[in-house]
Each structure stands twice: as structure tokens, then as C-alpha cells.
Enzyme design. Structure first.
Site, PDB file in Angstrom:
ATOM      1  N   ASN A 165       8.140  -5.367  -1.306  1.00 47.46           N
ATOM      2  CA  ASN A 165       8.097  -4.218  -0.411  1.00 47.46           C
ATOM      3  C   ASN A 165       6.663  -4.169   0.094  1.00 47.46           C
ATOM      4  OD1 ASN A 165       7.923  -1.823   0.952  1.00 47.46           O
ATOM      5  ND2 ASN A 165       9.177  -0.675  -0.502  1.00 47.46           N
ATOM      6  N   ARG A 208      13.204   4.513  12.289  1.00 49.27           N
ATOM      7  CA  ARG A 208      12.062   5.434  12.262  1.00 49.27           C
ATOM      8  C   ARG A 208      11.200   5.248  13.516  1.00 49.27           C
ATOM      9  NH1 ARG A 208       9.417   4.969   6.507  1.00 49.27           N
ATOM     10  NH2 ARG A 208       8.295   6.790   7.331  1.00 49.27           N
ATOM     11  N   GLU A 264      12.657  -9.288   1.489  1.00 50.28           N
ATOM     12  CA  GLU A 264      11.888  -8.151   2.020  1.00 50.28           C
ATOM     13  C   GLU A 264      12.674  -6.886   1.710  1.00 50.28           C
ATOM     14  OE1 GLU A 264      11.522  -8.210   6.264  1.00 50.28           O
ATOM     15  OE2 GLU A 264      10.383  -6.341   6.337  1.00 50.28           O
ATOM     16  N   ALA A 298       3.153  -0.727   4.600  1.00 50.27           N
ATOM     17  CA  ALA A 298       2.710  -0.858   5.998  1.00 50.27           C
ATOM     18  C   ALA A 298       2.247  -2.270   6.350  1.00 50.27           C
ATOM     19  CB  ALA A 298       1.597   0.153   6.288  1.00 50.27           C
ATOM     20  N   TYR A 313      11.188   8.933   1.040  1.00 50.87           N
ATOM     21  CA  TYR A 313      11.170   7.876   0.017  1.00 50.87           C
ATOM     22  C   TYR A 313      11.810   8.274  -1.304  1.00 50.87           C
ATOM     23  CZ  TYR A 313       7.926   5.782   3.344  1.00 50.87           C
ATOM     24  OH  TYR A 313       7.363   5.255   4.489  1.00 50.87           O
ATOM     25  N   ARG A 318       5.017  11.024  -2.680  1.00 48.35           N
ATOM     26  CA  ARG A 318       4.743  10.680  -1.274  1.00 48.35           C
ATOM     27  C   ARG A 318       5.984  10.905  -0.408  1.00 48.35           C
ATOM     28  NH1 ARG A 318       4.744   4.527   1.074  1.00 48.35           N
ATOM     29  NH2 ARG A 318       4.017   5.041   3.161  1.00 48.35           N
ATOM     30  N   PRO A 336       0.792  -1.223   0.000  1.00 48.42           N
ATOM     31  CA  PRO A 336       0.000   0.000   0.000  1.00 48.42           C
ATOM     32  C   PRO A 336       0.829   1.281   0.000  1.00 48.42           C
ATOM     33  CG  PRO A 336      -0.094  -1.075   2.145  1.00 48.42           C
ATOM     34  CD  PRO A 336       0.559  -2.042   1.201  1.00 48.42           C
ATOM     35  N   ASN A 337       0.308   2.230  -0.746  1.00 43.63           N
ATOM     36  CA  ASN A 337       0.835   3.599  -0.846  1.00 43.63           C
ATOM     37  C   ASN A 337       2.112   3.717  -1.673  1.00 43.63           C
ATOM     38  OD1 ASN A 337      -1.242   4.732   0.893  1.00 43.63           O
ATOM     39  ND2 ASN A 337      -0.226   3.600   2.533  1.00 43.63           N
ATOM     40  N   HIS A 360      12.777  -2.531   1.634  1.00 45.21           N
ATOM     41  CA  HIS A 360      12.249  -1.224   2.027  1.00 45.21           C
ATOM     42  C   HIS A 360      13.162  -0.129   1.497  1.00 45.21           C
ATOM     43  CE1 HIS A 360       9.450  -3.157   4.752  1.00 45.21           C
ATOM     44  NE2 HIS A 360      10.456  -3.895   5.180  1.00 45.21           N
TER      45      HIS A 360
END
Ligand code: DQA
Length: 155
Positions: free
Chosen positions: A83, A116, A107, A86, A32, A27, A19-20, A109
Site C-alpha cells: 500500500n 476520489r 498494489e 500517496a 480509512y 486518520r 506514508p501516513n 488500497h
């Protein structure tokens, strides 16, 4: 899910975006970066081609669609680069789907979630990932495909 990127017999890698990530480029660019998801797919595709692999990219904001994409990858793709956005932090459904995938799972990111907010420090995907690449921005897409190529060579 999109059609296979190639019609040849190269081993394919599912590049799954949660998502996103469709908003990448605009964004939170300070976190990012300004590259779009299409730019990152291009990086992965180009890297894969140089290594004799092909990429099929799929992006979704819906947990069920992500789970079903992983189901469809079984017996079809040799590896998954994901990726999870969330979903990383709470989707046990995605965890279970990835656990049922037979090949390597990377995985990925863009940011380093461990550096964070505290809630990002939990990944429910990490326990079923072969490895995690985080914090290298868009270069992570190249690194993830290179990791897949090494893992498939070993297998
Ligand atoms: C992300 C990190 C996640 O914590 C976040 O929810 C995202 C993007 C990354 O690529 O850095 O959506 O997966």
C-alpha cells in the site's frame, strides 16, 4: 526494516506500507476506517499462516526507505503487497524499484482512489503491479494475501 516474522522456511511476503498509514485508526476514519495498521498486519499475517506463508511487515514515511525495502526484498521475499499511500501517485522511484522485483506485486488500497479526487486516479505503481486491490477496506489485506497464494501456486 523489522526482523523476519518467522525463522522457519515458509515463503515470505513483504507487506510494505507507505506514508501516513502509521496513522490508521485515527486518520480520516470516515475514509480509512478505525482499524490500525497493526490490525491490518495481523489480518495479513493470519491469512498468510493459514495458506502456509509468512509476512514481514515494514512501514515507512520515507520514499528512500520504501525503495530500499523493495531492493532488500529481491531474492529474499517471494511476493510484495504494497500500500504505497500517496507514493502511489508520483513515486517513479518506487515504480522502478518494484519493476526490478522478480515476484508478484499486489498494489493495495483501503479506499478506492479512482472514486476520489482526480489526482488520485493516476497510479505510477499500477503499471508494475501484477494486480490491484482497492476499495474493500481492511478486507483488502486478506484478499491481497489470498491473491499472492494463488499466484505463487501457479508459479
Ligand atoms: C491509500 C490511497 C492513497 O490515495 C492515499 O494517499 C493513502 C491511502 C489507501 O489505502 O486508500 O495514503 O493508499
Amino acid at each position: 526494516m523489522s526482523a523476519p516474522a518467522t525463522a522457519d522456511d515458509r515463503a515470505t511476503v513483504l507487506l510494505l506500507s507507505g506514508p501516513n498509514l502509521n496513522l490508521l485508526g485515527s486518520r480520516e476514519p470516515e475514509i480509512y476506517g478505525t482499524a490500525t495498521l497493526a490490525d491490518h498486519v495481523e489480518t495479513a499475517t493470519t491469512t498468510a499462516a493459514a495458506l502456509g506463508l509468512a509476512v514481514e511487515a515494514m512501514a515507512t514515511n520515507a520514499e528512500a526507505d520504501a525503495v530500499e525495502a523493495v531492493h532488500r526484498a529481491r531474492g529474499r521475499h517471494r511476493a510484495i503487497v504494497v500500500n504505497p499511500g500517496a507514493f502511489t501517485h508520483y513515486s517513479w522511484a518506487l515504480h522502478d524499484a518494484l519493476a526490478a522485483f522478480e515476484g508478484p506485486v499486489i498494489e493495495l488500497h483501503l479506499s478506492n482512489p479512482d472514486a476520489r479526487e482526480p489526482w488520485r486516479r493516476t497510479s505510477v505503481v499500477a503499471p508494475v503491479a501484477t494486480g490491484t486491490i482497492a476499495g474493500f477496506g481492511g478486507d483488502g489485506y486478506r484478499l491481497a494475501i489470498e491473491a499472492v497464494a494463488h499466484l505463487l501456486d501457479q508459479g
